[in-house]
Scaffold this active site. Sequence first.
Site, short mmCIF file in Angstrom:
data_model
loop_
_atom_site.label_atom_id
_atom_site.label_comp_id
_atom_site.label_asym_id
_atom_site.label_seq_id
_atom_site.Cartn_x
_atom_site.Cartn_y
_atom_site.Cartn_z
N SER A 137 17.73 -30.41 -20.93
CA SER A 137 18.55 -31.62 -20.84
C SER A 137 18.00 -32.71 -21.75
O SER A 137 16.80 -33.03 -21.69
CB SER A 137 18.53 -32.07 -19.36
N SER A 189 26.38 -43.36 -25.43
CA SER A 189 27.23 -44.55 -25.35
C SER A 189 26.49 -45.87 -25.35
O SER A 189 27.10 -46.91 -25.56
CB SER A 189 28.08 -44.47 -24.10
N HIS A 217 32.45 -40.12 -24.63
CA HIS A 217 32.66 -41.30 -25.48
C HIS A 217 33.22 -40.93 -26.85
O HIS A 217 33.27 -41.78 -27.75
CB HIS A 217 31.36 -42.09 -25.61
N THR A 245 36.46 -37.20 -20.63
CA THR A 245 37.09 -38.07 -19.63
C THR A 245 38.48 -38.46 -20.10
O THR A 245 38.77 -38.49 -21.31
CB THR A 245 36.24 -39.35 -19.42
N LYS A 248 38.50 -43.27 -20.70
CA LYS A 248 37.99 -44.18 -21.73
C LYS A 248 39.01 -44.23 -22.88
O LYS A 248 40.02 -44.91 -22.74
CB LYS A 248 36.58 -43.75 -22.13
N THR A 277 38.89 -31.55 -2.79
CA THR A 277 39.29 -32.94 -2.99
C THR A 277 40.75 -32.99 -3.43
O THR A 277 41.23 -32.07 -4.12
CB THR A 277 38.35 -33.63 -4.02
N THR A 278 41.44 -34.04 -3.04
CA THR A 278 42.83 -34.20 -3.45
C THR A 278 42.91 -34.27 -4.97
O THR A 278 42.10 -34.95 -5.61
CB THR A 278 43.38 -35.51 -2.84
N THR A 363 20.63 -48.00 -16.52
CA THR A 363 21.58 -47.51 -17.53
C THR A 363 20.88 -47.35 -18.88
O THR A 363 21.17 -46.42 -19.64
CB THR A 363 22.78 -48.47 -17.63
#
Length: 406
Positions: A137, A189, A217, A245, A248, A277-278, A363
């Site tokens: 990672s 990002s 991103h 995603t 963004k 999950t829905t 962050t």
Amino acid sequence: MDYERIFKAAIDRLHDEGRYRVFIDILRTKGSYPNAQCFHGHNGPKPITVWCSNDYLCMGQHPAVIEAMETALHEVGAGSGGTRNIGGNTHLHIQLESELADLHDKQSALLFTSGYVSNEAALSTLGKLLPGCVIFSDELNHASMIAGIKNSGCDKRVFRHNDLAHLEQLLLEEDPETPKLIAFESVYSMDGDVAPIAAICDLADKYSALTYLDEVHAVGMYGARGGGISERDGVADRVTIIEGTLGKAFGVMGGYITADTDVIDCIRSYAPGFIFTTSLSPVLVAGALASVRHLKASGEERAAQQAGAAMLKAKFRDSGLPVMESVTHIVPLLVGCPVKAKRISDILLAEYGLYVQPINFPTVPRGTERLRFTPGPMHDEAMMDELSGALVEIWDRLELEKRRAA
Ligand code: PLP
């Protein structure tokens, strides 16, 4: 047990370190972005200019997106009504997955309720499906990837950011028979730098590792059709799993992965974060579908955004502001102190009506606190001059160092 005291002490620690988070209270006004209204300070809404949105291309207000969402709301209704397995698998979800698989030139795609959930669910499930897997990672990977890797239960090796030699050294230390997965991002990002995807894939080939690339991103932003840095660099076919995603550059909400059908089928069948999950509201899915389709065909928004980012970087540099060496659309200004970063942000908002959120630990690493600007296609030169002028005035007022950051 004095629970109250424990909670209070936890919050006090954040105040002491200057990193207690204050959420500002705003409403964007459709059609006039980056202008918005700010309800902060309880003295009525005031007009502000937003400088830190991740709706990078303003697709959240694009007429095609709004129209698709309105149509879906009126024709299908508000919610999906169930999990994907039990009633919530709408035709719109299937169409969007097909569009996303095509965007990244992969066989299949799978939608999640956010980018965070897609990383957590996919990485934790992959790790559980590969017995004895070791996950490599990048040290700057997003919290959602770190959570997924942790929840996979796999051994983890953290390589120095974008450091190929360190990654290879760690790969070499493992048994050749051990299953391996390299997890990294394309655009980081907070710094705006880019991973050497092709070189990481070379190492993956050499050491028989799978690759997992977070393009959160970069999707919509790079490549001829918005397929991200992997499309721009012509290496999408070399990456095992590409994650993105819809919240963004695509301006809506949701997350996804794309890969070979067998991999997607495994995650679909085993990942609790997908199964229990829905499913995303069909309204959101319809908006995302319109956005992905639009950005596949149109490079106009990407070009305008890149031009804006280049112009803002140049203006900051010419003003002696410590702009960091980003090679992408992200424009970070180094402050190096959480209290000062918050102070600059507070003055900008209160005195100039300019909104940028300070970015603090965790962050970004301590000592690298910053202001992160994301100019979009709608920020014009006059707005940039206003922002640079305000920052120079504040930098002088607070006697901050004016230099070019490394
Ligand atoms: N991955 C990265 C690198 C991110 O920066 C973020 C969010 O900021 C996510 C994943 C999560 O995406 P989402 O906001 O769609 O949950």
